[in-house]
Design an enzyme around this catalytic site. Structure first.
Site, mmCIF file in Angstrom:
data_model
loop_
_atom_site.group_PDB
_atom_site.id
_atom_site.type_symbol
_atom_site.label_atom_id
_atom_site.label_comp_id
_atom_site.label_asym_id
_atom_site.label_seq_id
_atom_site.Cartn_x
_atom_site.Cartn_y
_atom_site.Cartn_z
ATOM 1 N N ASP A 71 91.576 -34.193 6.118
ATOM 2 C CA ASP A 71 91.486 -34.898 4.831
ATOM 3 C C ASP A 71 90.123 -35.564 4.680
ATOM 4 O O ASP A 71 89.443 -35.886 5.668
ATOM 5 C CB ASP A 71 92.610 -35.923 4.676
ATOM 6 C CG ASP A 71 92.591 -37.008 5.750
ATOM 7 O OD1 ASP A 71 92.277 -36.691 6.921
ATOM 8 O OD2 ASP A 71 92.893 -38.174 5.426
ATOM 9 N N GLU A 136 94.105 -39.312 7.951
ATOM 10 C CA GLU A 136 93.248 -40.249 8.678
ATOM 11 C C GLU A 136 92.517 -41.162 7.712
ATOM 12 O O GLU A 136 92.333 -42.349 7.978
ATOM 13 C CB GLU A 136 92.238 -39.488 9.544
ATOM 14 C CG GLU A 136 91.532 -40.351 10.589
ATOM 15 C CD GLU A 136 90.293 -41.089 10.084
ATOM 16 O OE1 GLU A 136 89.835 -42.019 10.767
ATOM 17 O OE2 GLU A 136 89.775 -40.731 8.996
ATOM 18 N N GLU A 165 84.930 -37.647 15.218
ATOM 19 C CA GLU A 165 84.362 -38.559 14.232
ATOM 20 C C GLU A 165 82.825 -38.554 14.319
ATOM 21 O O GLU A 165 82.267 -38.406 15.408
ATOM 22 C CB GLU A 165 84.878 -39.982 14.455
ATOM 23 C CG GLU A 165 86.341 -40.176 14.112
ATOM 24 C CD GLU A 165 86.639 -40.012 12.631
ATOM 25 O OE1 GLU A 165 85.701 -40.046 11.813
ATOM 26 O OE2 GLU A 165 87.824 -39.833 12.291
#
Length: 379
Positions: A71, A136, A165
């Site tokens: 997402d 997330e 990340e």
């Protein structure tokens, strides 16, 4: 000349408008690639969130897992972008599109690195896992946290986890997150008595009552941090009271604030200290707490060593271990005893209009990921 497979896959993922909690087909694309390598893929939808778990290898060995999210945050007005946010566009050595750096570039690098590693080491030791969610960037209630619970029910324990990340600052691999501060949010409602400003003796102004307590909270020194974490901090993030009229004393005053806390503090300790201050100031209040995550830290160990060595081999750079920044889904994985690191592209444009990632960095990141796999699981 054929397109670099990492760039090609990243472009495909960007073109899917997976605004949280939508997945827009990203996970099916990833599972198809993994299934072709012999991964056992398990879709795990919870609520309106798409998740999947995939693994291959020997159950008797250690489990290394890539974790990430499909997402993305909303792009904002498309007119503010130089090109459509979901049409991947290359310019000046950069790839532009929503999610390019956070974190579809990492997902593409994970898949390609795994394809290359499995081709070179089809009988690698241990297992490779993928834990992927589409929740997330949103409330994060039906994503990684639910998959971790499901894994515990299956008796599956992750030994090493690499979250994709965007950790890097100036060059890919220059910063790796080996922990994160805890995050504790609060909504404070102070009650008073509404009235006319000309008759203050008939009213009780909750703003006036709250301000000294808030001043004490914001001025307080909570801790000194430690070798791994900066000092705990508190920030007021929103305040509202009144009807909008200048001649009405409000009946309630609501304040939102957030602690980012080190391992020198606990959530319960911060709650108790805050309530002691509010009580001492004699406030009539209601306080609602939300714990977004406890602090976690991965010290020196196999995962840190493998990651540092892979970055050094590919880029020639030494990496900085850091716990700065916001929260990530690592907060749900680390409490199980897993060694967790975050490594991804440069984070300079994440969540911004015209989000970009360096084309060369995508290729470099895949090499680093493959190098980590090799150091931990090569047969």
């Amino acid at each position: 000349m054929p397109m670099d497979p990492v760039i090609a896959l990243c472009r495909d993922l960007i073109s899917r408008p997976s605004v949280t909690p939508e997945d827009a087909g990203c996970q099916v694309l990833m599972m198809d690639r993994l299934a072709a390598l012999g991964f056992r893929c398990t879709p795990l939808p919870f609520g309106n969130t798409e998740n999947f778990w995939a693994e291959r290898g020997d159950p008797a060995g250690p489990l290394f897992t890539f974790a990430g999210h499909t997402d993305v945050v909303p792009p904002g007005p498309a007119s503010a972008w130089e090109s459509d946010p979901f049409t991947p566009t290359e310019a000046h050595g950069m790839l532009r599109g929503r999610g390019a750096a956070d974190m579809k570039g990492s997902l593409a690098a994970m898949i390609v690195a795994t394809e290359r590693f499995v081709a070179a080491h089809p009988d690698h030791r241990g297992r490779i896992g993928f834990l992927i969610t589409s929740d997330e960037e949103g409330p994060a209630t039906d994503g990684t946290v639910r998959v971790v619970q499901w894994l515990a029910e299956q008796g599956t324990t992750i030994d090493w986890c690499l979250v994709g990340e965007p950790s890097s600052s100036e060059h890919v691999g220059d910063v790796v997150k080996n922990g994160r501060r805890g995050s504790l949010g609060a909504t404070l409602t102070v009650r008073g008595v509404q009235g006319h400003v000309a008759y203050p003796h008939r009213a009780d102004n909750p703003i006036h009552r709250a301000l000294p307590a808030l001043a004490e909270l914001t001025a307080r020194h909570w801790d000194n941090g430690n070798d791994f974490f900066p000092p705990t901090s508190l920030q007021l993030t929103n305040a509202h009271g009144g009807t909008g009229a200048t001649n009405v004393v409000p009946g309630e005053f609501t304040v939102l604030f957030n602690f980012r806390f080190s391992t020198e503090c606990t959530a319960d300790g911060l709650k108790a200290a805050t309530e002691e201050i509010l009580d001492r100031h004699g406030l009539d209040y209601h306080l609602h707490w939300t714990l977004f995550g406890e602090p976690f830290l991965t010290p020196e160990g196999e995962l840190v060593a493998a990651t540092q060595a892979a970055i050094r081999a590919v880029t020639g750079r030494e990496t900085l271990l850091s716990t700065a920044g916001g929260t990530s889904d690592g907060r749900f994985i680390a409490p199980t005893g897993t060694q967790v690191l975050e490594l991804g592209p440069v984070n300079a444009t994440i969540h911004q209009v015209n989000e970009t990632v360096s084309l060369s960095d995508l290729s470099t990141l895949a090499e680093i990921y493959e190098g980590i796999l090799g150091r931990l699981l090569a047969d």
